[in-house]
Scaffold this motif. Structure first.
Motif, short mmCIF file in Angstrom:
data_model
loop_
_atom_site.label_atom_id
_atom_site.label_comp_id
_atom_site.label_asym_id
_atom_site.label_seq_id
_atom_site.Cartn_x
_atom_site.Cartn_y
_atom_site.Cartn_z
N GLY A 137 0.80 -1.22 0.00
CA GLY A 137 0.00 0.00 0.00
C GLY A 137 0.83 1.27 0.00
O GLY A 137 0.52 2.23 -0.70
N LYS A 138 1.88 1.24 0.81
CA LYS A 138 2.66 2.46 1.01
C LYS A 138 4.00 2.44 0.26
O LYS A 138 4.65 3.47 0.12
CB LYS A 138 2.96 2.66 2.50
N GLY A 139 4.43 1.26 -0.10
CA GLY A 139 5.76 1.16 -0.69
C GLY A 139 6.84 1.02 0.36
O GLY A 139 8.03 0.93 0.04
N TYR A 140 6.43 0.99 1.61
CA TYR A 140 7.40 0.78 2.70
C TYR A 140 6.64 0.20 3.88
O TYR A 140 5.40 0.12 3.86
CB TYR A 140 8.09 2.09 3.10
N VAL A 141 7.37 -0.20 4.88
CA VAL A 141 6.75 -0.76 6.09
C VAL A 141 6.96 0.22 7.23
O VAL A 141 8.11 0.49 7.61
CB VAL A 141 7.36 -2.13 6.45
N PRO A 142 5.89 0.83 7.74
CA PRO A 142 6.07 1.75 8.86
C PRO A 142 6.34 1.00 10.16
O PRO A 142 6.03 -0.18 10.29
CB PRO A 142 4.72 2.47 8.94
N LYS B 200 17.23 12.95 4.84
CA LYS B 200 18.32 13.89 4.49
C LYS B 200 19.03 14.41 5.71
O LYS B 200 20.24 14.63 5.71
CB LYS B 200 17.75 15.06 3.67
N GLU B 201 18.26 14.65 6.77
CA GLU B 201 18.83 15.24 7.99
C GLU B 201 20.01 14.42 8.51
O GLU B 201 21.06 14.95 8.84
CB GLU B 201 17.73 15.31 9.06
N PHE B 202 19.81 13.08 8.55
CA PHE B 202 20.87 12.22 9.06
C PHE B 202 21.70 11.57 7.95
O PHE B 202 22.76 11.04 8.20
CB PHE B 202 20.28 11.13 9.95
N GLY B 203 21.15 11.65 6.73
CA GLY B 203 21.87 11.00 5.64
C GLY B 203 21.82 9.49 5.69
O GLY B 203 22.70 8.81 5.14
N THR B 204 20.85 8.97 6.37
CA THR B 204 20.72 7.51 6.49
C THR B 204 19.27 7.13 6.23
O THR B 204 18.40 7.99 6.15
CB THR B 204 21.06 7.01 7.91
N LEU B 205 19.02 5.85 6.13
CA LEU B 205 17.65 5.38 6.19
C LEU B 205 17.18 5.56 7.64
O LEU B 205 17.97 5.53 8.57
CB LEU B 205 17.56 3.90 5.78
N ARG B 206 15.86 5.76 7.78
CA ARG B 206 15.33 6.06 9.10
C ARG B 206 13.91 5.52 9.18
O ARG B 206 13.13 5.62 8.21
CB ARG B 206 15.30 7.58 9.28
N PRO B 207 13.50 4.92 10.28
CA PRO B 207 12.15 4.35 10.38
C PRO B 207 11.09 5.42 10.15
O PRO B 207 11.27 6.58 10.51
CB PRO B 207 12.08 3.81 11.81
N ILE B 208 9.98 4.96 9.58
CA ILE B 208 8.84 5.86 9.32
C ILE B 208 7.68 5.41 10.17
O ILE B 208 7.42 4.20 10.29
CB ILE B 208 8.43 5.81 7.83
N LEU B 209 7.01 6.36 10.77
CA LEU B 209 5.83 6.05 11.59
C LEU B 209 4.62 5.85 10.68
O LEU B 209 4.63 6.27 9.51
CB LEU B 209 5.59 7.17 12.59
N ASP C 52 2.02 7.40 10.40
CA ASP C 52 1.48 8.63 9.81
C ASP C 52 2.38 9.21 8.73
O ASP C 52 2.11 10.29 8.19
CB ASP C 52 1.22 9.66 10.91
N GLY C 53 3.46 8.52 8.44
CA GLY C 53 4.33 8.97 7.36
C GLY C 53 5.51 9.79 7.82
O GLY C 53 6.43 10.03 7.04
N SER C 54 5.49 10.23 9.07
CA SER C 54 6.62 11.01 9.57
C SER C 54 7.75 10.09 10.01
O SER C 54 7.52 8.91 10.31
CB SER C 54 6.16 11.87 10.76
N PHE C 55 8.95 10.63 10.06
CA PHE C 55 10.08 9.82 10.53
C PHE C 55 9.99 9.58 12.03
O PHE C 55 9.49 10.42 12.78
CB PHE C 55 11.42 10.53 10.22
N TYR C 56 10.49 8.44 12.42
CA TYR C 56 10.54 8.09 13.83
C TYR C 56 11.54 8.98 14.56
O TYR C 56 12.64 9.21 14.08
CB TYR C 56 10.95 6.61 13.97
#
Lengths: 758, 758
Positions: B485-490, B541-550, B552-556
């Motif tokens: 659905g989202k293209g990723y796993v929150p 971008k902030e950390f330059g790494t992959l980062r978990p997504i909540l 609601d779509g926001s980063f963890y």
């Protein structure tokens, strides 16, 4: 189909007058009563009688018993909280399943495993949680039922000789049938089970350690089938507790883990299988279990041969028929209703052990061996011989000679297989419980009663072996060195039961002397008769009792002849006081009388045993005491009085209606003989002492294969119900002189008539 | 016959110069060295490498491993005191037997049961007491030996594919051989055993609960034989603790009880069998064990077919021969002696798992079923695919294509049997350990490398199933609803490893797109390729790494990209930090580069992972990182430098010579490829990235059934030993452009020549 039986105490928790009235009007009450209708399987199920109301066939291997001795503080007696030797106790309340293959009337915990339990709702495999209270309990030979109040499940069980059937009537919803192999009365653990298909499992469980004999272990094999395909099937196993990191990761740590996807072998200390069903209200599911002590294949064959399809009613009816046939060997008339119930229930209890061991194909586990052999006839097991040699086998010789013959042949086969006649044999293991050499009086007694279809030479060889082998190599008589050297066994350890041991050797040697005499072995007869008189060494004039002797020949001090009451440990004496043993020389009462100073001191002392509460009606050594009075002219009334009193006091149509452990029918045999008016008070002597019968007419149908006379008829005339004393006894209209009758006279000389007086 | 091998650390406790000198002069040292002589089975046996020095055949079901991880505080690591996943640890000291059938290089405790122990003196069956220190430990492929100092018993073990043999050299006196079924590395319990005769026992034991998956259980069946008739034989069982009166009566309460007279089934949580012998000084007794995961009958057949009589030397020689044949598939020249040892030991470790599962008659337990089927070829088990899909199967496709072919066919059969391709399969159980859909890249990769003797249609069907089935019914991709659905796993739970899951789905979908492309399924190819790019959602971008997504779509938040080091729990990432995962999109490095702002930021960031200690050489997600540099022109030297550095630092001829869990050969495959100068850094792409070989000449003998070219020859010219950078690479005297070579080029285009420079 199901009818509540008047004699099964169905309403112990809701007894009411209305119910009784309804029952009195019921069809079952109005029909002609058969012997089986007088059996109350709840007699002896409390007060340590250790009988049970489970379903069993006459001398059947299988028994199915409501198991209510663990898991809840609502139980008065808990198998894990105290010494406990029966799967069922009348006043307990928490039912945790039906145990399959059980012992009746024994004093050590054993068997009572394969716990089958129906439940409803969420699956729970912890017996402390799945157990239930129950109501509407009822039983008759071959049948037991109750209703589990927690689940509103009706349970019913019945049995064939080697298989069981249960019928569970479920409410609507999710229902479960559990087979618990982790618990049971036995102290042995370890089982393995395997799914055969979704309606059948098979397995084995280790049993044994009877009376804490660590090596007396043996496996039971079983096959279990359910009548409906379950929605789910699985196993459980209690997980070994782990600590630290491991425990954190294992959510089943220390708990019952459910195995829902695995269906191959499941082994462990505490394992079980569950079957889950979606049930309609009132839906019945039946469960069959076949057992064998040989193999799983034999358990399956037993099940296939003894039951065809699921047919609860047929199994129940067949069991009833078998019991009725066996119980009808004796018919009684007169006496009170309770007298009949006590009588037939005692007869029922006599016919539980020894029980058959062989499978339908004849195979059985060889004595003290891993080998399997095929029996020609019935192979018996559960020989509690220290108990049963006193009266059970005499009774079987008279009324069920074919059984007795097969038992003697079994005992001789055990000697051939193991090198020793049995002492306390349990499913192919010599548990060495209690003491003495009890096979000798049993076999001798059988022979002297004229039942001789066995290999007497081998039997005699076996007897001579145990009578003469040095102690260290002697399984029957470990203190034989002292016994042969000194004529008695001195007390070498505080609680070595030395006097009890020796008293057993004396009675065995007396029996052996009788057999030797019968076989024309005069020297042996003299030798063993002389030995049998060694008891005199123990007689202590100071106390007027037998008394332990120390290795230096002096009497053990300090000595209290009353010590040993209520199972208090007692130097020299096993499970009793000196008083319980002092008169246990039935083969030489004249000699004991002489030691005691003659008839009057003897009679006074024996009477004082009864009057001063020194008599133990609940254990074997003194149970023939009341009959000893009859060896003294003019004192026979005391026998009649005491026997009558003891019967009334201790044998009742109540759950506590046996004075203590039934001892695989020994107490019951005491009652049956006593109620019929004769008792074999000296093992190895084919003779009975007479006392007043309780019934007006007794018919013992004799086995034509062993007896020419068709039946023994004992009629009793009593002017009133309190006329308990013998005025005269006639046989075939001829007065019997004295108060004894030989086995041959009893079985050959025609009808007997007692005339009683007040 | 026995010779101490130079490479087996025989004297870790008594290392001395004299010994080395003696060894240098020994015959074994002087003879021509074969590949097997370069295997040091002790590499990886500490530092959590979790390999072991036990005896095993190439891809053999049976392994015989010295078990030294329980029972004494002299052990540094105890299986019951911490997370522990190997039967052997180099620095432990307390030996409690040989475990039969083990896992090599895994991270969860499993198997390692059937503990065989020789002892002397009074019989003691408590492993805490019968265990012993040891000395003179030595091992070579298929052989292990030590001397138990407590008893002065020399132990030697060897193996055939499905059976074991042990040879114990005893001192004079009373000696025992114990088979302990109560302990082992597995957290499952429960076993049953049965005496067949006085020299043979049989039984089964439950194994499983791998990585604490409670339903992933399975039985092992065994038959054990001793070469000499024992003076005594018996069982033991740990008794369940009882309390109160019961405990007083049972002298074995809570202890190990010996069963000396019983010989039928013995089941329980903690059971064993003992054989007692009267031995002469130096007397050798051999013990054989055959195993099966199908039945006891098959275990016996395996034993009968794979060993004829007791012949330790033959078994040992056969195992050596098998190993030498397998290891000789690659010949290396040049390099240091230690380089060769590291290389051949790594090759040896690759060839342990997956291992065969089927019995000699072809039978095997069907995946997630109680059924048995018969395999046509080799049926494999132990698929640690989250690890091995990255390089092991690529390696097998190249060097051992027949094995790889059988493994792929096994995987497809598993799908047919169970409905799913395997994830982490263990003896017929899907343990669901780790995440992702790793069979897809394995099968795709195999297909694209030209190994196509399998049912591609069924394979493709299986892949589509796991790629498209909704999450709740999807064993491979439980978060497929979010993913589709989202293209990723929150992140829906704190430690749900959501990013790691998704990254695995991306790489699987990339592989699937490659396969679809190859099969002409253009739409599928596009669909799955598009999906494989969903990783971009996670880029922060902030950390330059992959980062978990909540959800609601926001980063963890809060987010620390270094969290997760040293197995510290980390939201979104499994067994690692964001750094260990950020570059794990090997199929779209250009895309990731773009996200990161271009080549320079990418290179700088990747370099900083190495420079700042953010690289974990001991776990899979980042192990291909060093090769990523080579995707950037001019930066390839970084690959060569880092690979060289990592090889030198982490892969050593020492017990700690593997950086962490070998992961059933994955770490070893990294080393073997890297040392040969090429590495398959993108699963599902039949391509290798080149780096500088460690050896001067490498010959890979190709299987003529799969490859036309007879062998791959890789020659390397290096001006000095520190010339680690690639100057040029030629194939068949033609310069290779760039730093990649396809599988087809490697296997078809003739010899390769590296020219290195400083």
């Amino acid at each position: 189909m199901y009818k509540t039986s008047r004699y099964t105490f169905p309403m112990k928790k809701c007894f009411c007058v209305v119910c009784v009235v309804l029952m009195l009007l019921s069809a079952s009450w109005l029909r002609a009563q058969e012997p089986i209708d007088f059996v109350n399987p709840f007699i002896g199920t409390t007060n340590f009688g250790t009988t049970n109301p489970g379903a069993v066939c006459p001398n059947g291997l299988m028994s199915v018993v409501p198991f209510n001795v663990m898991g809840s503080e609502t139980n008065k007696y808990d198998k894990d909280a105290r010494w406990w030797s029966t799967p069922y106790e009348y006043y307990n309340k928490f039912f945790t399943g039906f145990s399959h293959v059980n012992l009746s009337g024994v004093g050590c915990p054993e068997l009572g495993s394969l716990l089958l339990m129906p439940t409803c709702g969420e699956l729970n495999v912890d017996y402390k949680e799945y157990g239930s209270a129950y109501r509407d309990e009822a039983a008759s030979p071959g049948y037991y039922t109750n209703i589990l109040t927690k689940y509103n499940i009706k349970t019913e069980v019945s049995a064939t000789p080697r298989t069981s059937i249960a019928r569970f009537t479920f409410p609507a919803g999710k229902s479960h049938i559990l087979m618990n192999l982790g618990e049971g009365l036995t102290n042995e653990s370890g089982a393995t089970l395997r799914r055969v298909n979704d309606r059948e499992i098979e397995g084995s469980k280790l049993l044994g350690t009877f009376c804490y004999n660590p090596q007396a272990v043996f496996p039971i094999y079983f096959v279990m089938r359910v009548s409906k395909s379950p929605a789910q099937i699985g196993y459980w196993k209690k997980q070994r507790p782990m600590a630290g990191v491991e425990a954190e990761w294992d959510k089943d740590n220390g708990k019952y883990k459910l195995y829902t996807r695995y269906g191959k072998e499941m082994s462990g200390d505490d394992v079980g299988a569950f079957f889950t069903f979606d049930t309609q209200s009132g839906e019945q599911i039946e469960v069959q279990i076949g057992v064998s002590f040989v193999s799983i294949a034999n358990a399956r064959e037993n099940l296939d041969k003894e039951q065809s399809g699921f047919n609860f009613e047929k199994v129940k009816a067949d069991a009833r028929k078998q019991w009725n046939e066996e119980l009808s060997k004796i018919e009684v008339e007169g006496g009170t209703h309770d007298d009949k119930v006590v009588f037939y229930t005692a007869l029922y209890h006599i016919l539980i052990h020894p029980n058959i061991l062989q499978d339908v194909n004849g195979q059985y586990p060889v004595m003290e061996s891993d080998q399997i052999k095929t029996a020609k006839g019935d192979r018996y097991t559960v020989f509690s011989l220290w108990d049963t040699y006193r009266n059970v086998h005499q009774f079987l010789s008279l009324v069920y000679p074919e059984k007795q013959m097969a038992m003697v042949n079994t005992m001789i086969d055990m000697y051939k297989e193991h090198g020793w006649l049995p002492k306390w044999e349990l499913y192919g293991r010599e548990t060495l419980t209690m003491e003495g050499d009890p096979s000798i009086p049993v076999i001798t007694d059988t022979w002297l009663r004229g039942l001789r279809d066995f290999d007497i030479d081998t039997a005699y060889e076996a007897m001579i072996k145990s009578a003469t082998t040095p102690g260290k190599d002697n399984l029957m008589r470990p203190d034989n060195d002292d016994y042969l050297g000194k004529g008695y066994v001195p007390l070498r350890e505080q609680y070595d039961n030395s006097v009890s041991h020796a008293l057993e050797y004396y009675i065995a040697d007396f029996a052996l002397s009788q057999l030797a005499e019968s076989l024309g072995k005069k020297d042996d007869a003299r030798l063993f008769h002389d030995r049998s008189l060694g008891y005199k060494n123990y007689y202590c004039k100071e106390f007027g009792t037998l008394r332990p002797i120390l290795p230096d020949g002096s009497f053990y001090s300090p000595f209290n002849p009353r010590q040993g009451e209520n199972f208090e440990p007692n130097p020299g004496f096993h499970e009793g006081s000196a008083w319980n043993y002092t008169f246990y020389v039935p083969h030489d009462i004249p000699g004991l009388t002489k030691l005691m100073g003659g008839k009057k001191p003897f009679i006074d002392k024996l009477q004082s045993v009864f009057d001063e509460g020194l008599y133990d009606p609940a254990n074997e050594p003194d149970i023939a005491y009341p009959y000893l009075f009859s060896q003294f002219k003019g004192e026979e009334w005391r026998t009649q009085k005491e026997v009558n009193r003891l019967l009334k006091k201790y044998f009742k149509n109540q759950p506590d209606g046996i004075p203590g452990n039934d001892d695989t029918g020994t107490m019951s045999a005491w009652a049956v003989f006593s109620m019929m008016g004769f008792y074999p008070d000296c093992p190895g002597l084919p003779r009975y002492t007479l006392t007043s019968p309780l019934f007006d007419r007794i018919t013992i149908h004799l086995d034509p294969k062993y007896y020419k006379q068709k039946e023994i008829i004992i009629e009793t005339e009593r002017p009133s119900s309190d006329a308990i004393f013998i005025d005269r006894v006639d046989q075939n209209d001829k007065k019997i002189k004295g108060y004894f009758i030989t086995h041959d006279e009893l079985t050959q000389n025609g009808p007997i008539k007692f005339v009683l007086k007040k």
